[in-house]
Motif scaffolding. Structure first.
Motif: not given
Length: 71
Positions: A22-40
């Motif tokens: 909403g403030e026009d600040i670009a954000v990149f999320q990291m480690d999103v897919h790590m939940s697959i490896l840890e079993g959610s």
């Protein structure tokens, strides 16, 4: 890029991402897919990254909305 926020709570990540968008600040999320490896289980925290030039403004947005950075 700098790490802005670290949290294992996906709702905090989503809320912070929406505020920053909403403030026009670009954000990149990291480690999103790590939940697959840890079993959610939500053990591994996710990280939000922002450009160096947006870092201080993004920190201010989080502070204004009482979102702890969790670092």
């Amino acid at each position: 890029m700098k790490e802005l926020l670290r949290s294992s709570d996906p709702t905090v990540i989503a809320f912070a991402s929406a505020l920053l968008d909403g403030e026009d600040i670009a954000v990149f999320q990291m480690d999103v897919h790590m939940s697959i490896l840890e079993g959610s289980l939500g053990i591994l925290p996710r990280r939000l990254m922002v450009k160096d030039s947006d870092f201080y403004r993004a920190c201010r947005v989080l502070e204004d909305n009482d979102i702890p950075r969790g670092l």
